[in-house]
Design an enzyme around this catalytic site. Structure first.
Site, mmCIF file in Angstrom:
data_model
loop_
_atom_site.group_PDB
_atom_site.id
_atom_site.type_symbol
_atom_site.label_atom_id
_atom_site.label_comp_id
_atom_site.label_asym_id
_atom_site.label_seq_id
_atom_site.Cartn_x
_atom_site.Cartn_y
_atom_site.Cartn_z
ATOM 1 C CE1 TYR A 35 -3.707 -1.903 5.546
ATOM 2 C CE2 TYR A 35 -3.174 0.325 4.811
ATOM 3 C CZ TYR A 35 -3.611 -0.964 4.531
ATOM 4 O OH TYR A 35 -3.930 -1.322 3.253
ATOM 5 C CB SER A 51 -0.879 -0.003 1.256
ATOM 6 O OG SER A 51 -1.520 1.246 1.416
HETATM 7 N N1 LIG Z 1 -8.844 -0.497 -0.550
HETATM 8 C C1 LIG Z 1 -7.785 0.265 -0.392
HETATM 9 O O1 LIG Z 1 -7.890 1.507 -0.309
HETATM 10 C C2 LIG Z 1 -6.398 -0.358 -0.378
HETATM 11 C C3 LIG Z 1 -5.300 0.484 -0.601
HETATM 12 C C4 LIG Z 1 -4.024 -0.069 -0.575
HETATM 13 C C5 LIG Z 1 -3.848 -1.420 -0.325
HETATM 14 N N2 LIG Z 1 -4.936 -2.215 -0.091
HETATM 15 C C6 LIG Z 1 -4.679 -3.636 0.203
HETATM 16 O O2 LIG Z 1 -5.309 -4.455 -0.770
HETATM 17 C C7 LIG Z 1 -5.652 -5.706 -0.186
HETATM 18 C C8 LIG Z 1 -7.096 -6.034 -0.518
HETATM 19 O O3 LIG Z 1 -7.914 -5.009 0.044
HETATM 20 P P1 LIG Z 1 -9.401 -4.685 -0.496
HETATM 21 O O4 LIG Z 1 -9.492 -3.204 -0.608
HETATM 22 O O5 LIG Z 1 -9.726 -5.520 -1.660
HETATM 23 O O6 LIG Z 1 -10.236 -5.119 0.798
HETATM 24 P P2 LIG Z 1 -11.559 -6.044 0.963
HETATM 25 O O7 LIG Z 1 -11.953 -5.873 2.402
HETATM 26 O O8 LIG Z 1 -12.557 -5.730 -0.087
HETATM 27 O O9 LIG Z 1 -10.997 -7.525 0.708
HETATM 28 C C9 LIG Z 1 -10.126 -8.168 1.637
HETATM 29 C C10 LIG Z 1 -10.513 -9.641 1.679
HETATM 30 O O10 LIG Z 1 -9.566 -10.354 2.490
HETATM 31 C C11 LIG Z 1 -10.283 -11.308 3.267
HETATM 32 N N3 LIG Z 1 -9.503 -11.648 4.483
HETATM 33 C C12 LIG Z 1 -9.258 -10.872 5.572
HETATM 34 N N4 LIG Z 1 -8.550 -11.560 6.495
HETATM 35 C C13 LIG Z 1 -8.310 -12.793 5.953
HETATM 36 C C14 LIG Z 1 -7.640 -13.943 6.417
HETATM 37 N N5 LIG Z 1 -7.067 -13.950 7.637
HETATM 38 N N6 LIG Z 1 -7.572 -15.031 5.611
HETATM 39 C C15 LIG Z 1 -8.152 -15.031 4.379
HETATM 40 N N7 LIG Z 1 -8.812 -13.946 3.876
HETATM 41 C C16 LIG Z 1 -8.896 -12.856 4.666
HETATM 42 C C17 LIG Z 1 -11.593 -10.583 3.612
HETATM 43 O O11 LIG Z 1 -12.600 -11.493 3.992
HETATM 44 C C18 LIG Z 1 -11.900 -9.852 2.294
HETATM 45 O O12 LIG Z 1 -12.682 -10.639 1.419
HETATM 46 C C19 LIG Z 1 -5.340 -5.580 1.320
HETATM 47 O O13 LIG Z 1 -4.064 -6.151 1.564
HETATM 48 C C20 LIG Z 1 -5.256 -4.068 1.539
HETATM 49 O O14 LIG Z 1 -4.415 -3.734 2.628
HETATM 50 C C21 LIG Z 1 -6.216 -1.711 -0.124
#
Ligand SMILES: NC(=O)c1ccc[n+]([C@@H]2O[C@H](COP(=O)([O-])OP(=O)(O)OC[C@H]3O[C@@H](n4cnc5c(N)ncnc54)[C@H](O)[C@@H]3O)[C@@H](O)[C@H]2O)c1
Length: 319
Positions: free
Chosen positions: A221, A206
């Site tokens: 985070y 991120s």
């Molecule tokens: N959305 C943002 O703004 C953003 C920005 C930068 C990075 N990210 C990163 O991208 C990745 C995906 O995020 P997203 O925005 O799609 O979020 P999201 O919440 O839509 O999806 C995350 C998924 O991971 C699953 N999950 C959580 N803990 C878990 C575990 N212990 N085992 C298996 N699955 C698990 C959740 O059930 C969910 O379906 C994350 O690593 C997040 O830190 C997101």
């Protein structure tokens, strides 16, 4: 996280994705492993067909040019992918993109016992692609990436002040965002090593791993995502001799379920986040499809240990 394992026909056979359950890819791996048992460091034993400038120089004037950029370099045909967090958000978008790029099977790992209605609908859509020549399908695997045993067998963030941040919650975030990512990468990497065809591992970091955001109580985070950047570099160094590439992707704010609790609690954050980048908006999950397929495919064959920062944040957003 996304892992791509090379499994298929020469010269470019890869399976992509992030996910915990790589053993599920075994039927395909078994099918192809003998064919490539002589290969080393992810290289096929037979000489690859030329492409790019070499192909152009070797073609005669009466040959009809055959572009390869999408059919070969960006193609994920005959590969298998593993995606953790695969039932929604960026993970589900990445899973469908992998199928569209030719992946044979995407194993989507997530926490619920059964997948979401959204995932089920996307799976049906991917299956319908088979009527137009697609081969790919989505498979759901219920697993917790924190569980190393489970991951190996199957191939919350909360705002608070840093000085009073609860130890247990801090540990939980690191267990998911750091330990879980390593365990998933291990599960995929073990399978890649086993079949000696190399592969591609994409770790989801991120911009919060590069910058510390003012006015955001995000010590947990920030810490976890900075660790992912270094994890990718370290894994890249260790796994390069085996033809396994490891890179990280650092998106800015993406409009998924993930930032929703923050926006619900503090709606003014939306404008603050939008102003952190020159385009003054949040990203949509589908805008990550290109970079994820690029990193999973041979189109990024010289890319390892790299950090792909998807959204510039302004100095105002960082300390
Ligand atoms: N959305 C943002 O703004 C953003 C920005 C930068 C990075 N990210 C990163 O991208 C990745 C995906 O995020 P997203 O925005 O799609 O979020 P999201 O919440 O839509 O999806 C995350 C998924 O991971 C699953 N999950 C959580 N803990 C878990 C575990 N212990 N085992 C298996 N699955 C698990 C959740 O059930 C969910 O379906 C994350 O690593 C997040 O830190 C997101």
């Amino acid at each position: 996280m996304i892992h791509t394992l090379k499994i298929g026909r020469p010269p470019a056979c890869t399976r992509s994705f992030l996910s915990p359950r790589f053993s599920l890819a075994l039927p395909y791996n078994s099918r192809f492993s003998k064919q490539f048992h002589n290969s080393a460091n992810g290289a096929a034993s037979s000489a690859p067909e030329p492409f790019g400038v070499l192909k152009a120089l070797q073609s005669s004037n009466d040959t009809v040019p055959a572009p390869t950029i999408f059919s070969r370099e960006f193609s994920l045909v005959d590969r298998v992918a593993l995606v953790s967090g695969g039932i929604g958000g960026i993970g589900l978008e990445a899973s469908l993109a992998m199928v569209e790029a030719g992946v044979r099977a995407v194993y989507c790992v997530d926490l619920p016992d059964s997948p979401s209605a959204e995932w089920t609908a996307v799976r049906a859509y991917a299956t319908r692609m088979q009527s137009i020549g697609g081969e790919g399908r989505l498979e759901y695997v219920s697993a917790n990436v924190r569980d190393q045993d489970q991951m190996w067998k199957v191939a919350k963030t909360v705002g608070d002040h840093c000085l009073s941040y609860p130890a247990q919650t801090f540990q939980e975030v690191l267990e998911t965002n750091v330990n879980g990512v390593l365990f998933t990468a291990q599960a995929a990497g073990q399978q890649m090593r086993r079949f000696e065809r190399g592969g591609s591992i994409v770790l989801m970091a991120s911009i919060a791993g590069h910058n510390a955001f003012k006015d955001h109580a995000l010590v947990q985070y920030h810490t976890s995502k900075a660790a992912i950047l270094q994890m990718a570099r370290s894994l890249a160094c260790e796994l390069a001799p085996e033809g396994i590439r490891v890179n990280s992707v650092s998106p800015g704010f993406v409009n998924t379920r993930f930032p929703k609790p923050f926006l619900d609690a503090k709606p003014e954050l939306a404008q603050i986040w939008e102003n952190m980048n020159p385009m003054r908006r949040l990203a949509q999950p589908h805008e990550l499809r290109g970079v994820l397929v690029w990193l999973a495919s041979d189109a990024s064959s010289f890319c390892t240990g790299s950090e792909c920062v998807i959204l510039l944040s302004t100095p105002l957003a960082r300390i």
